[in-house]
Scaffold this motif. Structure first.
Motif, PDB file in Angstrom:
ATOM      1  N   SER A   1       0.848  -1.186   0.000  1.00  0.00           N
ATOM      2  CA  SER A   1       0.000   0.000   0.000  1.00  0.00           C
ATOM      3  C   SER A   1       0.887   1.241   0.000  1.00  0.00           C
ATOM      4  O   SER A   1       1.475   1.585   1.025  1.00  0.00           O
ATOM      5  CB  SER A   1      -0.898  -0.021   1.242  1.00  0.00           C
ATOM      6  OG  SER A   1      -1.643   1.173   1.318  1.00  0.00           O
ATOM      7  N   GLY A   2       1.003   1.877  -1.139  1.00  0.00           N
ATOM      8  CA  GLY A   2       1.813   3.094  -1.255  1.00  0.00           C
ATOM      9  C   GLY A   2       3.294   2.834  -1.455  1.00  0.00           C
ATOM     10  O   GLY A   2       3.891   3.338  -2.388  1.00  0.00           O
ATOM     11  N   TRP A   3       3.874   2.048  -0.567  1.00  0.00           N
ATOM     12  CA  TRP A   3       5.311   1.765  -0.617  1.00  0.00           C
ATOM     13  C   TRP A   3       5.545   0.269  -0.499  1.00  0.00           C
ATOM     14  O   TRP A   3       4.786  -0.435   0.160  1.00  0.00           O
ATOM     15  CB  TRP A   3       6.042   2.435   0.547  1.00  0.00           C
ATOM     16  CG  TRP A   3       5.803   3.907   0.684  1.00  0.00           C
ATOM     17  CD1 TRP A   3       4.991   4.516   1.600  1.00  0.00           C
ATOM     18  CD2 TRP A   3       6.369   4.956  -0.098  1.00  0.00           C
ATOM     19  NE1 TRP A   3       5.027   5.873   1.427  1.00  0.00           N
ATOM     20  CE2 TRP A   3       5.859   6.180   0.388  1.00  0.00           C
ATOM     21  CE3 TRP A   3       7.254   4.978  -1.176  1.00  0.00           C
ATOM     22  CZ2 TRP A   3       6.214   7.411  -0.154  1.00  0.00           C
ATOM     23  CZ3 TRP A   3       7.600   6.202  -1.713  1.00  0.00           C
ATOM     24  CH2 TRP A   3       7.079   7.398  -1.212  1.00  0.00           C
ATOM     25  N   LEU A   4       6.605  -0.199  -1.106  1.00  0.00           N
ATOM     26  CA  LEU A   4       7.088  -1.560  -0.910  1.00  0.00           C
ATOM     27  C   LEU A   4       8.562  -1.439  -0.535  1.00  0.00           C
ATOM     28  O   LEU A   4       9.376  -0.957  -1.331  1.00  0.00           O
ATOM     29  CB  LEU A   4       6.933  -2.419  -2.166  1.00  0.00           C
ATOM     30  CG  LEU A   4       7.463  -3.851  -2.046  1.00  0.00           C
ATOM     31  CD1 LEU A   4       6.666  -4.627  -0.994  1.00  0.00           C
ATOM     32  CD2 LEU A   4       7.405  -4.559  -3.394  1.00  0.00           C
ATOM     33  N   PHE A   5       8.885  -1.829   0.682  1.00  0.00           N
ATOM     34  CA  PHE A   5      10.261  -1.716   1.172  1.00  0.00           C
ATOM     35  C   PHE A   5      10.999  -3.019   0.906  1.00  0.00           C
ATOM     36  O   PHE A   5      10.582  -4.083   1.350  1.00  0.00           O
ATOM     37  CB  PHE A   5      10.254  -1.357   2.669  1.00  0.00           C
ATOM     38  CG  PHE A   5       9.633  -0.012   2.898  1.00  0.00           C
ATOM     39  CD1 PHE A   5      10.350   1.154   2.634  1.00  0.00           C
ATOM     40  CD2 PHE A   5       8.324   0.103   3.333  1.00  0.00           C
ATOM     41  CE1 PHE A   5       9.770   2.404   2.810  1.00  0.00           C
ATOM     42  CE2 PHE A   5       7.737   1.350   3.515  1.00  0.00           C
ATOM     43  CZ  PHE A   5       8.464   2.495   3.256  1.00  0.00           C
ATOM     44  N   CYS A   6      12.082  -2.905   0.146  1.00  0.00           N
ATOM     45  CA  CYS A   6      12.826  -4.075  -0.320  1.00  0.00           C
ATOM     46  C   CYS A   6      14.162  -4.182   0.418  1.00  0.00           C
ATOM     47  O   CYS A   6      15.057  -3.356   0.217  1.00  0.00           O
ATOM     48  CB  CYS A   6      13.070  -3.975  -1.825  1.00  0.00           C
ATOM     49  SG  CYS A   6      11.536  -3.789  -2.769  1.00  0.00           S
TER      50      CYS A   6
END
Length: 185
Positions: A81-86
């Protein structure tokens, strides 16, 4: 009576790469940011590989590690949701492959280069946490510092915009929150 077509504006998910040397807080930061932003994060596949295999990967397995990391990102994207932190990218696999195996194979280098543009922003975790052993995956504070410098050099050489994140976990979350506020304007 005319029909009204409703269009909902779906906000596109932006991927944030979190890079850094061993024991620099990448996973803790990715998890904290996902919680802060009410989204999901992608754990580092290498950690799973080492746990399942009971060993570190060989030179010929580096490309598999990088491809699986990308696959995990793609699988997580619909849940974000909005961001995907990798928590890491193929670029870190390339850097470690170069360090341990005197150069990555051309397919790995190509994969890392072609996927660098998949990320809206790149965060680099400073090696300012105390170094901690973690089974087979971490070697030493000296290796951590060498990899950190190599990462910074590669990011500069390839002109990949990035931000160095330092301090406690809360300070790091605050720094990222400030930086990401500019990406949403």
């Amino acid at each position: 009576m005319s029909a009204v077509t409703s269009t909902s504006s779906v906000k596109q998910v932006q991927k944030i790469a979190i890079l850094g040397a061993e024991s620099s807080g990448k996973s803790a930061l990715a998890e904290a940011l996902a919680s802060f932003y009410h989204t999901v994060w992608v754990p580092e596949y290498l950690r799973e590989f080492v746990e399942v295999q009971g060993r570190v990967p060989k030179a010929e397995e580096q490309l598999l590690i990088a491809k699986t990391q990308i696959q995990r990102e793609d699988e997580a994207l619909p849940r974000a949701s909005g961001w995907l932190f990798c928590d890491t990218t193929p670029l870190m696999t390339e850097i470690y492959s170069d360090y341990y195996f005197d150069g990555g194979e051309s397919a790995l280098i190509g994969l890392a280069s072609s996927h660098a543009s998949r990320y809206a922003f790149t965060l680099v975790t400073a090696p300012d946490f105390p170094w901690e052993a973690d089974g087979l995956q971490r070697e030493s504070p000296a290796v951590r510092q060498a990899i950190h410098q190599c990462l910074l050099d590669v990011l500069e050489e390839r002109e990949i915009p990035h931000m160095l994140i330092e301090g406690s976990l809360q300070e790091r979350v605050n720094q990222v929150d400030f930086a990401l506020s500019f990406l949403t304007q």
